[in-house]
Design a protein around this motif. Structure first.
Motif, PDB file in Angstrom:
ATOM      1  N   ALA A  47     -32.952  24.178  17.487  1.00 47.27           N
ATOM      2  CA  ALA A  47     -31.869  24.219  18.471  1.00 47.27           C
ATOM      3  C   ALA A  47     -30.915  23.060  18.214  1.00 47.27           C
ATOM      4  CB  ALA A  47     -32.443  24.139  19.883  1.00 47.27           C
ATOM      5  N   PRO A  48     -29.595  23.304  18.248  1.00 46.95           N
ATOM      6  CA  PRO A  48     -28.630  22.236  17.939  1.00 46.95           C
ATOM      7  C   PRO A  48     -28.373  21.321  19.144  1.00 46.95           C
ATOM      8  CG  PRO A  48     -27.467  24.289  18.339  1.00 46.95           C
ATOM      9  CD  PRO A  48     -28.931  24.618  18.438  1.00 46.95           C
ATOM     10  N   PHE A  49     -28.371  20.025  18.870  1.00 42.15           N
ATOM     11  CA  PHE A  49     -28.070  19.016  19.893  1.00 42.15           C
ATOM     12  C   PHE A  49     -27.043  18.033  19.326  1.00 42.15           C
ATOM     13  CE2 PHE A  49     -31.758  20.743  21.782  1.00 42.15           C
ATOM     14  CZ  PHE A  49     -31.811  20.326  23.106  1.00 42.15           C
ATOM     15  N   LEU A  50     -26.160  17.560  20.192  1.00 42.38           N
ATOM     16  CA  LEU A  50     -25.169  16.568  19.794  1.00 42.38           C
ATOM     17  C   LEU A  50     -25.471  15.249  20.510  1.00 42.38           C
ATOM     18  CD1 LEU A  50     -22.554  15.951  18.212  1.00 42.38           C
ATOM     19  CD2 LEU A  50     -21.286  16.555  20.300  1.00 42.38           C
ATOM     20  N   VAL A  51     -25.601  14.179  19.739  1.00 33.15           N
ATOM     21  CA  VAL A  51     -25.878  12.850  20.294  1.00 33.15           C
ATOM     22  C   VAL A  51     -24.615  12.009  20.177  1.00 33.15           C
ATOM     23  CG1 VAL A  51     -27.353  10.817  20.191  1.00 33.15           C
ATOM     24  CG2 VAL A  51     -28.269  13.054  19.527  1.00 33.15           C
ATOM     25  N   THR A  52     -24.141  11.506  21.297  1.00 36.35           N
ATOM     26  CA  THR A  52     -22.993  10.600  21.328  1.00 36.35           C
ATOM     27  C   THR A  52     -23.407   9.333  22.080  1.00 36.35           C
ATOM     28  OG1 THR A  52     -22.179  11.659  23.354  1.00 36.35           O
ATOM     29  CG2 THR A  52     -21.310  12.469  21.262  1.00 36.35           C
ATOM     30  N   GLY A  53     -22.583   8.312  22.008  1.00 37.95           N
ATOM     31  CA  GLY A  53     -22.983   7.093  22.709  1.00 37.95           C
ATOM     32  C   GLY A  53     -21.979   5.974  22.622  1.00 37.95           C
ATOM     33  N   ARG A  54     -22.364   4.860  23.244  1.00 36.18           N
ATOM     34  CA  ARG A  54     -21.590   3.626  23.230  1.00 36.18           C
ATOM     35  C   ARG A  54     -22.533   2.478  22.907  1.00 36.18           C
ATOM     36  NH1 ARG A  54     -18.566   3.746  28.946  1.00 36.18           N
ATOM     37  NH2 ARG A  54     -20.647   4.418  29.593  1.00 36.18           N
ATOM     38  N   LEU A  55     -22.010   1.495  22.217  1.00 34.87           N
ATOM     39  CA  LEU A  55     -22.814   0.349  21.778  1.00 34.87           C
ATOM     40  C   LEU A  55     -22.408  -0.880  22.569  1.00 34.87           C
ATOM     41  CD1 LEU A  55     -25.014  -0.457  19.725  1.00 34.87           C
ATOM     42  CD2 LEU A  55     -23.172  -1.118  18.165  1.00 34.87           C
ATOM     43  N   TRP A  56     -23.415  -1.562  23.123  1.00 35.07           N
ATOM     44  CA  TRP A  56     -23.188  -2.744  23.963  1.00 35.07           C
ATOM     45  C   TRP A  56     -23.950  -3.937  23.390  1.00 35.07           C
ATOM     46  CZ3 TRP A  56     -20.125  -2.244  28.424  1.00 35.07           C
ATOM     47  CH2 TRP A  56     -19.834  -0.935  28.808  1.00 35.07           C
ATOM     48  N   ALA A  57     -23.459  -5.123  23.716  1.00 30.47           N
ATOM     49  CA  ALA A  57     -24.136  -6.375  23.361  1.00 30.47           C
ATOM     50  C   ALA A  57     -24.303  -7.193  24.635  1.00 30.47           C
ATOM     51  CB  ALA A  57     -23.336  -7.150  22.314  1.00 30.47           C
ATOM     52  N   PHE A  58     -25.255  -6.781  25.455  1.00 29.02           N
ATOM     53  CA  PHE A  58     -25.435  -7.411  26.758  1.00 29.02           C
ATOM     54  C   PHE A  58     -25.940  -8.847  26.656  1.00 29.02           C
ATOM     55  CE2 PHE A  58     -25.990  -2.856  28.119  1.00 29.02           C
ATOM     56  CZ  PHE A  58     -24.807  -2.795  28.827  1.00 29.02           C
ATOM     57  N   ASP A  59     -26.556  -9.207  25.518  1.00 28.24           N
ATOM     58  CA  ASP A  59     -27.066 -10.568  25.353  1.00 28.24           C
ATOM     59  C   ASP A  59     -25.980 -11.564  24.958  1.00 28.24           C
ATOM     60  OD1 ASP A  59     -29.524  -9.686  25.997  1.00 28.24           O
ATOM     61  OD2 ASP A  59     -30.346  -9.676  23.973  1.00 28.24           O
ATOM     62  N   VAL A  60     -24.772 -11.072  24.658  1.00 28.81           N
ATOM     63  CA  VAL A  60     -23.682 -11.963  24.271  1.00 28.81           C
ATOM     64  C   VAL A  60     -23.100 -12.598  25.527  1.00 28.81           C
ATOM     65  CG1 VAL A  60     -21.399 -12.105  23.218  1.00 28.81           C
ATOM     66  CG2 VAL A  60     -23.150 -10.626  22.230  1.00 28.81           C
TER      67      VAL A  60
END
Length: 335
Positions: A47-60
């Motif tokens: 089954a096809p799935f699309l993964v999207t996202g955002r990248l964070w640097a919370f430790d900065v």
């Protein structure tokens, strides 16, 4: 491990791996992260799935925690075995410098906010969102940095542990970097001073005087006019005194391991003073002043070995006054 649930039917799990790649660009670079994808329950194979996202640097430290959008090459297909997903983010040179400063030689910790969307789901809500911590070991990140053609972030390995004073200096440097990352600037300055005490014998009197006479400050040409606030005036004074004395002289014939330790101590001490002056100018003033006094007393020698540092300080002052007088006397300087 991030878990994405689709009713009571099945789950998709995504776990970040410790592999990373950096691909060089013109003004920005592509950061490639790797994830492992597994599925459990009554899912449809392939089954096809699309993964999207955002990248964070919370430790900065500070409010600038968002880094970039995370994008895959395309959809993935669910399999009865673990599969690999690669997602890329765009990072700028400024962001890389910020990440290097924040991690201070430790592992790099990021957070991926991911959304997994089923492209064929018809019976239930097709999307779910979760966060997955991404830890990149120091060695893996350092190796990735070297992939950049114009990268300026490299590790210089020096044998520090064979001599006890070097081992002590190395420990204090690591502790100082951690303190800077945690915002404990006064403690970082104290640790940097202790590291300096361990290797200050590297500064033989004649060599330091000659370097003060001949070495040019590489940052002088790019400086803007100093702010009138006392903390930053003292910071400029500290830079003009500490940097020419501690920086490794690439043309010197007597370089040793302690020379590189002393260079690192100078960088850590100035980094702590700069961050302290930026975040808390009022409390930084006495700390910077004490650091200058102690550095002058313990490190900067008299060229004739009489215990008087005035001659060396006067030469260093004259070196910085010469270009200042040239600018002051230039046509149109008083307009």
């Amino acid at each position: 491990m991030a878990n994405f649930s689709y009713g009571n039917a099945y789950n998709v799990n995504i776990r970040a791996q410790e592999r990373v790649n950096l691909h060089s660009g013109w003004d920005s670079h592509r950061l490639a992260l790797t994830f492992e994808v597994t599925a459990h329950g009554s899912y449809t194979k392939d089954a096809p799935f699309l993964v999207t996202g955002r990248l964070w640097a919370f430790d900065v430290p500070g409010p600038a925690n968002w880094l970039s959008i995370l994008a895959p090459a395309g959809p993935i297909a669910l399999k009865p075995f673990a599969t690999t997903l690669t997602m890329e983010a765009t990072v700028t040179e400024t962001q890389l410098r910020g990440l290097e400063k924040a991690r201070a030689g430790a592992d790099l910790n990021l957070t991926a906010e991911l959304t997994v969307t089923s492209l064929a789901e018809a019976e239930r809500w097709p999307a779910d969102t979760a966060q997955e911590p991404v830890r990149i070991p120091h060695a893996a990140w350092s190796n990735a940095i070297t992939q950049l053609d114009a990268g300026a972030f490299v590790d210089i390995l020096v044998p520090l542990t064979e001599v006890e004073v070097r081992a002590t200096a190395a420990r204090r440097i690591r502790e100082a970097k951690t303190a800077i990352r945690d915002g404990r600037y006064e403690h970082a300055v104290t640790l940097a001073r202790q590291a300096l005490d361990a290797v200050r014998e590297t500064c033989n009197t004649t060599n330091v005087y000659n370097r003060a006479v001949n070495k040019k400050d590489p940052y002088a040409a790019g400086r803007v006019e100093a702010t009138p606030e006392l903390a930053f005036i003292l910071l400029r004074l500290a830079e003009d005194i500490i940097w020419p004395v501690t920086a490794v002289d690439g043309e010197a014939a007597d370089l040793c391991a302690d020379s590189f330790v002393l260079d690192e101590v100078g960088c850590v001490l100035l980094s702590a003073l700069r961050d302290w002056a930026r975040d808390s100018p009022t409390t930084a003033v006495p700390g910077i002043a004490r650091s200058i006094i102690r550095f002058v007393e313990n490190v900067i020698p008299d060229p004739d070995d009489h215990g008087d540092t005035c001659a060396t300080l006067e030469v260093m002052r004259d070196e910085h006054l010469t270009p200042a007088h040239a600018v002051h006397s230039a046509p149109g300087a008083h307009l």
